[in-house]
Design a protein around this motif. Structure first.
Motif, PDB file in Angstrom:
ATOM      1  N   LEU A   4       0.819  -1.202   0.000  1.00 47.05           N
ATOM      2  CA  LEU A   4       0.000   0.000   0.000  1.00 47.05           C
ATOM      3  C   LEU A   4       0.854   1.253   0.000  1.00 47.05           C
ATOM      4  O   LEU A   4       0.941   1.974   0.977  1.00 47.05           O
ATOM      5  CB  LEU A   4      -0.942  -0.022   1.205  1.00 47.05           C
ATOM      6  CG  LEU A   4      -1.804  -1.279   1.324  1.00 47.05           C
ATOM      7  CD1 LEU A   4      -2.759  -1.183   2.493  1.00 47.05           C
ATOM      8  CD2 LEU A   4      -2.574  -1.540   0.042  1.00 47.05           C
ATOM      9  N   VAL A   5       1.487   1.492  -1.102  1.00 41.71           N
ATOM     10  CA  VAL A   5       2.349   2.652  -1.231  1.00 41.71           C
ATOM     11  C   VAL A   5       1.857   3.479  -2.418  1.00 41.71           C
ATOM     12  O   VAL A   5       1.633   2.950  -3.498  1.00 41.71           O
ATOM     13  CB  VAL A   5       3.808   2.219  -1.483  1.00 41.71           C
ATOM     14  CG1 VAL A   5       4.693   3.431  -1.713  1.00 41.71           C
ATOM     15  CG2 VAL A   5       4.323   1.402  -0.298  1.00 41.71           C
ATOM     16  N   ILE A   6       1.652   4.752  -2.195  1.00 42.12           N
ATOM     17  CA  ILE A   6       1.256   5.623  -3.306  1.00 42.12           C
ATOM     18  C   ILE A   6       2.520   6.049  -4.022  1.00 42.12           C
ATOM     19  O   ILE A   6       3.413   6.634  -3.425  1.00 42.12           O
ATOM     20  CB  ILE A   6       0.481   6.852  -2.798  1.00 42.12           C
ATOM     21  CG1 ILE A   6      -0.795   6.387  -2.089  1.00 42.12           C
ATOM     22  CG2 ILE A   6       0.149   7.790  -3.953  1.00 42.12           C
ATOM     23  CD1 ILE A   6      -1.584   7.509  -1.462  1.00 42.12           C
ATOM     24  N   ASP A  49      -3.102   7.749 -12.734  1.00 41.67           N
ATOM     25  CA  ASP A  49      -3.561   6.446 -12.267  1.00 41.67           C
ATOM     26  C   ASP A  49      -4.944   6.572 -11.650  1.00 41.67           C
ATOM     27  O   ASP A  49      -5.239   7.542 -10.997  1.00 41.67           O
ATOM     28  CB  ASP A  49      -2.589   5.919 -11.208  1.00 41.67           C
ATOM     29  CG  ASP A  49      -2.674   4.419 -11.060  1.00 41.67           C
ATOM     30  OD1 ASP A  49      -3.609   3.808 -11.624  1.00 41.67           O
ATOM     31  OD2 ASP A  49      -1.809   3.844 -10.393  1.00 41.67           O
ATOM     32  N   ARG A  51      -6.733   3.505 -10.248  1.00 41.19           N
ATOM     33  CA  ARG A  51      -7.124   2.161  -9.836  1.00 41.19           C
ATOM     34  C   ARG A  51      -8.010   2.232  -8.596  1.00 41.19           C
ATOM     35  O   ARG A  51      -7.636   1.824  -7.515  1.00 41.19           O
ATOM     36  CB  ARG A  51      -5.885   1.313  -9.554  1.00 41.19           C
ATOM     37  CG  ARG A  51      -5.280   0.743 -10.828  1.00 41.19           C
ATOM     38  CD  ARG A  51      -4.056  -0.055 -10.520  1.00 41.19           C
ATOM     39  NE  ARG A  51      -2.968   0.798 -10.105  1.00 41.19           N
ATOM     40  CZ  ARG A  51      -1.815   0.352  -9.638  1.00 41.19           C
ATOM     41  NH1 ARG A  51      -1.611  -0.943  -9.507  1.00 41.19           N
ATOM     42  NH2 ARG A  51      -0.844   1.180  -9.294  1.00 41.19           N
ATOM     43  N   THR A  52      -9.192   2.776  -8.789  1.00 41.32           N
ATOM     44  CA  THR A  52     -10.095   2.952  -7.654  1.00 41.32           C
ATOM     45  C   THR A  52     -11.335   2.105  -7.892  1.00 41.32           C
ATOM     46  O   THR A  52     -11.616   1.698  -9.018  1.00 41.32           O
ATOM     47  CB  THR A  52     -10.537   4.418  -7.523  1.00 41.32           C
ATOM     48  OG1 THR A  52     -11.394   4.708  -8.629  1.00 41.32           O
ATOM     49  CG2 THR A  52      -9.353   5.360  -7.542  1.00 41.32           C
TER      50      THR A  52
ATOM     51  N   SER B   2      -8.447   7.156  -3.417  1.00 43.74           N
ATOM     52  CA  SER B   2      -7.314   6.422  -2.853  1.00 43.74           C
ATOM     53  C   SER B   2      -6.718   5.525  -3.918  1.00 43.74           C
ATOM     54  O   SER B   2      -7.420   4.964  -4.740  1.00 43.74           O
ATOM     55  CB  SER B   2      -7.817   5.579  -1.688  1.00 43.74           C
ATOM     56  OG  SER B   2      -6.902   4.553  -1.402  1.00 43.74           O
ATOM     57  N   ASN B   3      -5.408   5.420  -3.909  1.00 43.95           N
ATOM     58  CA  ASN B   3      -4.754   4.501  -4.839  1.00 43.95           C
ATOM     59  C   ASN B   3      -4.357   3.208  -4.140  1.00 43.95           C
ATOM     60  O   ASN B   3      -3.588   2.424  -4.659  1.00 43.95           O
ATOM     61  CB  ASN B   3      -3.498   5.152  -5.441  1.00 43.95           C
ATOM     62  CG  ASN B   3      -3.883   6.144  -6.527  1.00 43.95           C
ATOM     63  OD1 ASN B   3      -4.871   5.929  -7.220  1.00 43.95           O
ATOM     64  ND2 ASN B   3      -3.102   7.187  -6.667  1.00 43.95           N
ATOM     65  N   LEU B   4      -4.844   3.003  -2.931  1.00 42.61           N
ATOM     66  CA  LEU B   4      -4.386   1.888  -2.109  1.00 42.61           C
ATOM     67  C   LEU B   4      -5.061   0.579  -2.501  1.00 42.61           C
ATOM     68  O   LEU B   4      -5.865   0.030  -1.768  1.00 42.61           O
ATOM     69  CB  LEU B   4      -4.633   2.202  -0.631  1.00 42.61           C
ATOM     70  CG  LEU B   4      -4.044   3.544  -0.167  1.00 42.61           C
ATOM     71  CD1 LEU B   4      -4.292   3.746   1.311  1.00 42.61           C
ATOM     72  CD2 LEU B   4      -2.559   3.589  -0.462  1.00 42.61           C
ATOM     73  N   VAL B   5      -4.726   0.115  -3.666  1.00 46.03           N
ATOM     74  CA  VAL B   5      -5.319  -1.112  -4.173  1.00 46.03           C
ATOM     75  C   VAL B   5      -4.192  -2.091  -4.473  1.00 46.03           C
ATOM     76  O   VAL B   5      -3.217  -1.736  -5.132  1.00 46.03           O
ATOM     77  CB  VAL B   5      -6.126  -0.843  -5.461  1.00 46.03           C
ATOM     78  CG1 VAL B   5      -6.653  -2.138  -6.049  1.00 46.03           C
ATOM     79  CG2 VAL B   5      -7.258   0.118  -5.176  1.00 46.03           C
TER      80      VAL B   5
END
Lengths: 193, 193
Positions: A4-6, A49, A51-52, B2-5
């Motif tokens: 979980l790294v942005i 990006d 990816r939600t 959030s991009n936490l995927v």
């Protein structure tokens, strides 16, 4: 261990979100080869990006260096093409494709031969410039398991719809397309802003 | 937003972690062109994604289709090369490089000409097979802002160290290397398992 790294994204990454948001009203989602994509009312085209879980589906790709085009061809394409976002370009079409393992195991000269000599990909593309603007995105080397290898986004004025159909037909009849193992056609329309 | 995927990764993605863990003991980190990387005691080579805060630095890349090699060259390379992980290959070297914008704006034929005709990249590589095994990883189209474009990982027996130095020298003297704007050399050694 956590992933979980942005991370920072380069300006070349774009996301296409099928869902209920975005400028583009989806008119049809048609499976041309193999499985289709889930129905979506709207398409959002986003720089960066996305990816939600917001969309029904998200396709991502990066614009990159040319892979087959030679100098004279690049100059010819550059001199004729126009950018995305023209006011009259109310038609938008997204064509995600996946090519076969056989294609990817070919060497550079073999792929170029199919791309240029047999398929006349560049010649076909040139014929429809500047009427049909396009941006090609690569997905295969993103490092994540993407469902497609390429996303091509086209924009044109409604009056050019027949020309666009001709372009698609020419590409689909080419030798190169025998290596396409999945293809979906997503036709969109944008109302006035 | 959030991009936490956590996303699935293809088998072609590898991560190189500089830190205090991993099989490889780092002997030196040398900046060849431009900025170096932070000191690290060990290098871990991991299949898959490892964007974690565990390492001092993490470099990621995907193996991909060949970009310049032609059929005859591919067969010659395949017939001579051996895989990574040979028991005697106690020397490991990671060479991350970044090429210039000028390189990336060249067309395919221009890059191939520099790669093959002027730089004899394939000929140089063939000369040191199977002694020096290598795996090339691409970073430029990962969709994240990576510090390098390519990571090449080499493995060889200590007795081949001079040959490896020769290989590096030959590549660095080539025309292709004039387009390299950052290069770091990370030399490692693996004790018995």
């Amino acid at each position: 261990m956590s992933n979980l790294v942005i991370t920072e994204q380069p300006a070349r990454l774009f996301s296409f979100l099928g869902g209920d948001q975005g400028r583009w009203l989806v008119q049809s989602i048609t499976p041309i080869i193999a499985a289709t994509l889930a129905p979506a009312a709207r398409l959002d085209v986003i720089a960066g990006d996305a990816r939600t879980p917001a969309g029904v589906w998200t396709l991502r790709g990066v614009t990159s260096n040319v892979r087959y085009v030679e100098r004279a061809e690049k100059l010819a394409l550059l001199s004729k093409q126009e950018g995305l976002g023209r006011p009259g370009s109310r038609c938008g079409v997204l064509i995600p494709i996946k090519k076969s393992d056989e294609w990817w195991s070919l060497t550079q000269d073999e792929r170029r031969e199919i791309f240029a000599a047999h398929s006349k990909h560049i010649e076909i593309s040139l014929k429809y410039l500047p009427a049909i603007a396009r941006r090609l995105h690569h997905c295969r080397d993103l490092g994540t398991a993407e469902p497609f290898d390429f996303l091509t986004w086209f924009e044109y004025a409604p009056a050019e719809s027949t020309a666009f159909d001709d372009l698609l037909q020419a590409l689909r009849e080419s030798l190169e397309w025998r290596y396409v193992e999945r293809e979906v056609e997503i036709r969109c329309y944008a109302d006035g802003d």
